[in-house]
Scaffold this motif. Structure first.
Motif, mmCIF file in Angstrom:
data_model
loop_
_atom_site.group_PDB
_atom_site.id
_atom_site.type_symbol
_atom_site.label_atom_id
_atom_site.label_comp_id
_atom_site.label_asym_id
_atom_site.label_seq_id
_atom_site.Cartn_x
_atom_site.Cartn_y
_atom_site.Cartn_z
ATOM 1 N N GLY A 37 51.008 -22.997 -9.941
ATOM 2 C CA GLY A 37 51.922 -23.835 -10.337
ATOM 3 C C GLY A 37 51.484 -24.209 -12.328
ATOM 4 N N CYS A 38 51.480 -23.219 -13.020
ATOM 5 C CA CYS A 38 51.882 -23.589 -14.104
ATOM 6 C C CYS A 38 53.066 -22.635 -14.271
ATOM 7 N N ALA A 39 53.750 -22.371 -15.297
ATOM 8 C CA ALA A 39 55.180 -21.866 -16.778
ATOM 9 C C ALA A 39 54.474 -21.733 -17.958
ATOM 10 N N VAL A 40 55.120 -21.060 -18.489
ATOM 11 C CA VAL A 40 55.202 -21.392 -19.579
ATOM 12 C C VAL A 40 56.177 -20.779 -20.263
ATOM 13 N N MET A 41 57.131 -21.214 -21.584
ATOM 14 C CA MET A 41 56.872 -21.426 -22.941
ATOM 15 C C MET A 41 57.079 -20.314 -23.775
ATOM 16 N N PRO A 48 63.271 -13.905 -29.901
ATOM 17 C CA PRO A 48 63.442 -15.077 -28.990
ATOM 18 C C PRO A 48 62.076 -15.222 -28.114
ATOM 19 N N SER A 49 62.273 -16.605 -27.438
ATOM 20 C CA SER A 49 61.553 -16.928 -26.560
ATOM 21 C C SER A 49 61.375 -16.534 -25.655
ATOM 22 N N ARG A 50 60.798 -16.367 -24.828
ATOM 23 C CA ARG A 50 60.318 -15.895 -22.952
ATOM 24 C C ARG A 50 59.502 -16.776 -22.383
ATOM 25 N N VAL A 51 60.250 -16.773 -21.478
ATOM 26 C CA VAL A 51 59.389 -17.206 -20.270
ATOM 27 C C VAL A 51 58.375 -16.437 -19.254
ATOM 28 N N ILE A 52 56.875 -17.184 -19.283
ATOM 29 C CA ILE A 52 56.628 -16.147 -18.328
ATOM 30 C C ILE A 52 55.693 -17.172 -17.459
ATOM 31 N N LEU A 66 53.730 -22.447 -27.725
ATOM 32 C CA LEU A 66 54.112 -22.476 -26.135
ATOM 33 C C LEU A 66 53.663 -23.672 -26.164
ATOM 34 N N LEU A 67 54.854 -23.888 -24.478
ATOM 35 C CA LEU A 67 55.002 -24.579 -23.753
ATOM 36 C C LEU A 67 54.532 -24.723 -22.497
ATOM 37 N N PHE A 68 53.677 -25.647 -22.459
ATOM 38 C CA PHE A 68 53.141 -25.087 -20.406
ATOM 39 C C PHE A 68 53.728 -26.282 -19.409
ATOM 40 N N VAL A 69 54.177 -25.870 -18.679
ATOM 41 C CA VAL A 69 54.948 -26.320 -17.788
ATOM 42 C C VAL A 69 53.922 -26.757 -16.146
ATOM 43 N N ARG A 70 54.667 -27.566 -15.629
ATOM 44 C CA ARG A 70 54.110 -27.408 -13.931
ATOM 45 C C ARG A 70 55.001 -26.981 -12.930
ATOM 46 N N THR A 71 54.738 -26.275 -12.620
ATOM 47 C CA THR A 71 56.177 -26.120 -11.558
ATOM 48 C C THR A 71 56.447 -26.984 -10.212
ATOM 49 N N VAL A 103 62.444 -23.597 -14.026
ATOM 50 C CA VAL A 103 61.525 -22.667 -15.356
ATOM 51 C C VAL A 103 62.220 -21.473 -14.907
ATOM 52 N N GLU A 104 63.762 -21.910 -16.160
ATOM 53 C CA GLU A 104 64.133 -20.939 -17.046
ATOM 54 C C GLU A 104 64.126 -21.241 -17.847
ATOM 55 N N ARG A 105 64.901 -19.977 -19.013
ATOM 56 C CA ARG A 105 64.141 -19.759 -20.364
ATOM 57 C C ARG A 105 65.790 -21.360 -20.825
ATOM 58 N N ALA A 106 66.570 -20.635 -20.737
ATOM 59 C CA ALA A 106 67.911 -21.767 -20.751
ATOM 60 C C ALA A 106 66.992 -23.668 -20.158
#
Length: 603
Positions: A37-41, A48-52, A66-71, A103-106
């Protein structure tokens, strides 16, 4: 302060949080694994930045922020209480809007730029505020495009998903947000519900009225059929009376069973040939005299303002002068005498020498003389050719009385009036010297002859205070405050009880004769007018749903005034079961009825 990823993932109020790498990684903990339920940029120190995505690990080496977001999706709840439907009803909409961060980079870069901005975190409340304008615009346009009845159906609610998606698309594209599949709208409208209730009530009322009309028509047809059958019985009785020289039709009716007599008496009146039709009802209300045709009472036939120096109006009577009908309108300190519409009215005034609260309650004409009763003054007399002068008669007899009322004349030229518990007969004799103009009642001019030279008096005692008096058919009839009705023959002092005491004061009694049968029309503030047959126990009740204070016959009609004196209740004489019409005098002129009379001539 160290960032706790487990706390973030369990906090339902947090959507996203931006932290520095030093708040996540330490000398001993250089790797994190993202929970479900969590992803991070992650922004690198260089590059460049990347999304995990969720479930993956992230090394802290070379990471600066880092930017943590709920998916998972979350629900934004909105309430819009004052929207308008296509047909103008105010509606209330509740929107449960499913939302998720893409949850995409752009998209995460756009989310960070538009939604997060310079803040450290994005809460559910902040995201709700950010999306509110777009959701409101969608709900408002959705409501305006549909009538209220359609908006209140689940079928319309299902159409809102696509409508909201269209309105939300620009905002979602610019901010990295997307609508989830669980968007819901519910709509209600107290305004429409009230209108629907009113429509249902009106429909039920119309149905009830139609049913009542149908039942009334059936009852009327049944009564007419019954009257027709009774008319046939009357014809047979007339034939029998014609064969018996000493037997009249009323005699034959009285010989029948009491259960039969009432209907026959009523049929005798209803089928009386040549029954007189009243030209107008005369009503005194405020400072106006109003003419109303009982056959079409919705609008006055005529209105006449009688504002003058003799004050507010109190009563109305009719009389004959010079073989022509006249109208006598009593006021606080005098009487208006009206002849035809072309003739100017005459004003007969008196000076009481003090402030008066009431007014002239009745007036009568004998020959060339006008008489009026006033409870605070007594019995006043004018010569009709001398309106500027007046005299007070019966002063000694009437002095100190609480009530002096209902002066009227009989066929022999005698005056009759009521004073407290007495009926007084006055026989005018000679010509008393009139008071000069402007002379008050308190002083007698030296030239005035003694009272007993001007008239003679006869006093009849009543068992209670008299509230109404009528002279007709050779009788003097008095209604009393205890409900009793008594009668005297005009040429005899013997009292006869017409009705025993009821405890309900008699407000009006009127003589009515048809087919040789004398009747009394009695009103005493009960929800009916009682038409009594004199000499019999039979009566006919003209019923209504409110107390009636006064009543009188008007040709083909029975007319009553309700106890509040703001409505006329009118029955057809052949149909006592319910009124033919009820007219609001209060709405007509803004005043209550002071008195009512019948005009049968051209006055």
């Amino acid at each position: 302060m160290k960032f706790d990823l487990s706390v973030f993932s369990r906090d339902p109020a947090l959507v996203a949080q931006s932290v520095g790498a030093q708040e996540v990684f330490s000398f001993l903990a250089r790797t994190i694994t993202l929970p479900h339920g969590c992803a991070v940029m992650a922004w690198a120190t260089a590059g460049p930045s990347r999304v995990i995505p969720q479930g993956m690990s992230l090394e802290g080496e070379g990471i600066s922020r880092l930017l943590f977001v709920r998916t998972s999706s979350f629900t934004l709840d909105y309430a819009f209480p004052k929207l308008n439907s296509q047909d103008g009803y105010e509606i209330s909409a509740r929107v449960a809007c499913g939302m998720q961060v893409v949850v995409e980079r752009a998209e995460l870069a756009a989310f960070c730029d538009r939604v997060l901005g310079s803040a450290a975190s994005v809460t559910l409340d902040r995201l709700r505020q950010y999306c509110e304008e777009a959701v409101y615009a969608a709900a408002e346009s959705f409501a305006k495009a549909r009538p209220a009845a359609e908006l209140l159906t689940p079928r319309a609610w299902a159409e809102f998903d696509a409508h909201l998606a269209e309105y939300f698309k620009p905002l979602g594209f610019a901010s990295g947000l997307a609508l989830a599949d669980d968007t819901r709208i519910t709509i209600d409208s107290a305004d429409f519900a009230r209108a629907a209730d009113a429509r249902r009530t009106q429909q039920l009322r119309e149905q009830r009225i139609a049913e009542e009309r149908r039942l009334r028509d059936m009852a009327t047809d049944a009564r007419r059929q019954h009257l027709a059958e009774l008319a046939g019985t009357l014809d047979k009785l007339r034939d029998m009376a014609g064969k018996e020289k000493e037997t009249t039709l009323p005699d034959l009716i009285r010989a029948l069973d009491p259960s039969q007599r009432g209907g026959l008496y009523h049929a005798l009146l209803a089928h009386q040939p040549g029954r007189r039709s009243a030209a107008s009802l005369l009503i005194v209300a405020g400072d106006e005299l109003i003419w109303i045709d009982p056959a079409s009472p919705d609008k006055p036939a005529r209105r006449l303002s009688l504002t003058s120096e003799i004050g507010p109006l109190r009563s109305v009577r009719t009389a004959m002068w010079e073989s022509r009908p006249v109208i006598l309108v009593g006021a606080r300190s005098g009487v208006h005498v009206l002849q035809t519409e072309q003739d100017p009215r005459q004003v007969f005034a008196f000076d009481a020498g003090r402030e008066l609260r009431g007014g002239v309650n009745a007036a009568a004409i004998i020959g060339e003389d006008l008489f009026a009763t006033h409870s605070e003054v007594g019995l006043i007399h004018w010569r009709l050719r001398r309106p500027e002068s007046f005299e007070l008669i019966c002063a000694k007899t009437l002095n100190g009385r609480k009530s002096v009322r209902d002066v009227q004349s009989d066929d022999a030229g005698k005056l009759w009036l009521a004073a407290d518990r007495q009926v007084i007969c006055v026989t005018p004799a000679g010509k008393a010297q009139p008071f000069p103009a402007g002379h008050a009642l308190g002083a007698e001019p030296p030239s005035l002859p003694p009272q007993n030279a001007a008239h003679s008096e006869t006093i009849l005692e009543a068992p209670a205070v008299i509230t109404t008096l009528t002279v007709a058919g050779g009788r003097i009839l008095a209604g009393m405050e205890n409900g009793q009705i008594a009668s005297w023959q005009a040429d005899a002092a013997l009292r006869e009880s017409i009705r025993p005491a009821t405890g309900q004061a008699v407000e009006s009694i009127t003589w009515l004769e048809g087919g040789g049968v004398p009747r009394l029309l009695v009103a005493d503030r009960r929800p009916y007018v009682d038409m009594m047959v004199l000499g019999d126990v039979s009566s006919t009740k003209y019923t209504t749903n409110q107390p009636i204070r006064w009543a009188l016959p008007a040709g083909d009609w029975i007319v009553g005034v309700n106890d509040r004196r703001d409505q006329l209740v009118i029955w057809r004489i052949e149909d006592p079961a319910e009124p033919a019409s009820v007219i609001s005098i209060g709405q007509l002129c803004g005043r209550s009825v002071q008195d009512i009379a019948i005009a049968c001539g051209a006055a």
